[in-house]
Design an enzyme around this catalytic site. Structure first.
Site, PDB file in Angstrom:
ATOM      1  N   SER A 151       0.796  -1.215  -0.186  1.00 44.37           N
ATOM      2  CA  SER A 151      -0.036  -0.178   0.239  1.00 44.37           C
ATOM      3  C   SER A 151       0.779   1.156   0.063  1.00 44.37           C
ATOM      4  CB  SER A 151      -0.890   0.027   1.185  1.00 44.37           C
ATOM      5  OG  SER A 151      -1.356   1.178   1.670  1.00 44.37           O
ATOM      6  N   TYR A 164      -1.715  -0.558  10.936  1.00 40.91           N
ATOM      7  CA  TYR A 164      -1.902  -0.710   9.425  1.00 40.91           C
ATOM      8  C   TYR A 164      -0.624  -0.364   8.465  1.00 40.91           C
ATOM      9  CZ  TYR A 164      -3.820  -0.720   4.453  1.00 40.91           C
ATOM     10  OH  TYR A 164      -4.106  -1.087   3.356  1.00 40.91           O
TER      11      TYR A 164
END
Length: 317
Positions: A151, A164
């Site tokens: 990501s 995250y």
């Protein structure tokens, strides 16, 4: 739970993936489901792995090539080894493995449940390593391709998203290290960098103060939310090329040289937003993000309360 769906493949005869086997984790919904469908369209025999049995069945039923769905928790190494045996027995050795399973939780680190914080890291990072460990023997035999879904969170860590961001940066680093180890075996390792994608994980992005601020401070083209199908097309094209890096959207490639600047830019935008927020407002953005993440967290908490010898000790699938 496992089930097999067989339908004639509709891929063009020239597809380099036709007839080969792909494994996609986190395939019950979102990007995983869209990518499984896209690889099936390329004529691949696809194994869908995930936590939600009925949703997996529905995803598999839409595929045009032979498929297998296995309910498995990527943090359970025993379950993944069992899944790998089922894939080899039912479909053949995997030639493509996509470590896509991921969850997210938002909120101040001090307010985030410690078990939830650890669960995000376990699914996103340890789960990827478990997936690689289970399927690398097959990939070595097929001289295959392992794709780690990362990501832009690995580019610059955002406050209120510590688990995250840490897990995605770790997953990127893991994949880079693994690449050097398995290349002599003929196995290629790719890393996919995803930006804003319209999954249920970001359905409430405008309610999350830091993510809302980060998105507002990006140029117009970077604020666009891409559909899972669009992202799956980019990923599938990279799989066909056995690409070392896949950027979704492609313009992210231009950001790689600028990565040293991103932590400062992200911190500046986040700091401005956090100064405007009260403790009560920050607490609103605390917790699991998305339906898939909530399903995983509920299953994890439920399993954790079974007595010794209960269902949590049996391999899923």
């Amino acid at each position: 739970m496992d089930s097999v769906t067989t339908r004639p493949a509709a891929a063009p005869q020239g597809s380099p993936l036709r007839g080969r086997v792909a494994v996609v984790t986190g395939a019950a919904r979102g990007i995983g489901e869209a990518l499984a469908r896209r690889l099936s369209q390329d004529g691949m025999r696809v194994a869908l792995l995930g936590r939600e049995a009925e949703t997996l069945r529905q995803a598999a039923s839409s595929l045009g090539a032979p498929s297998l769905c296995v309910e498995a928790d990527v943090t359970d190494q025993t379950a993944l080894h069992s899944a790998a045996r089922q894939v080899a027995d039912r479909l053949g050795d995997a030639a493509v493995v996509v470590a896509n399973a991921g969850v997210a939780a938002g909120g101040p680190f001090r307010r985030t449940d410690a078990d939830l914080w650890r669960r995000v890291v376990d699914v996103n990072l340890v789960g990827s390593a478990n997936t690689a460990r289970a399927f690398l023997p097959q990939l070595a035999r097929t001289r295959g391709y392992f794709l780690q879904i990362a990501s832009t969170a690995a580019f610059g860590a955002a406050p209120m998203m510590s688990a995250y961001c840490a897990s995605k940066a770790g997953a990127e680093s893991f994949a880079r290290a693994l690449r050097g180890e398995v290349e002599p075996d003929g196995v290629a390792v790719g890393i996919a960098y995803l930006h804003w994608t319209g999954t249920d994980m970001i359905s409430g992005v405008d309610d999350h103060p830091v993510l809302r601020a980060l998105r507002a401070n990006q140029p117009w083209f970077a604020r666009r939310v891409h559909s899972p199908d669009e992202v799956a097309d980019w990923l599938a094209a990279g799989v066909r090329r056995r690409a070392h890096q896949i950027y979704a959207p492609p313009w992210l490639r231009l950001c790689q040289p600028l990565r040293p600047l991103f932590p400062t830019l992200v911190a500046r935008a986040a700091r401005r937003e956090l100064r405007r927020m009260s403790a009560a407002e920050l607490a609103v953005a605390t917790g699991v993000m998305g339906a898939g993440g909530r399903a995983d967290w509920e299953a994890y908490r439920s399993a954790a309360h079974w007595p010794a010898g209960g269902p949590h000790e049996e391999p899923s699938g």
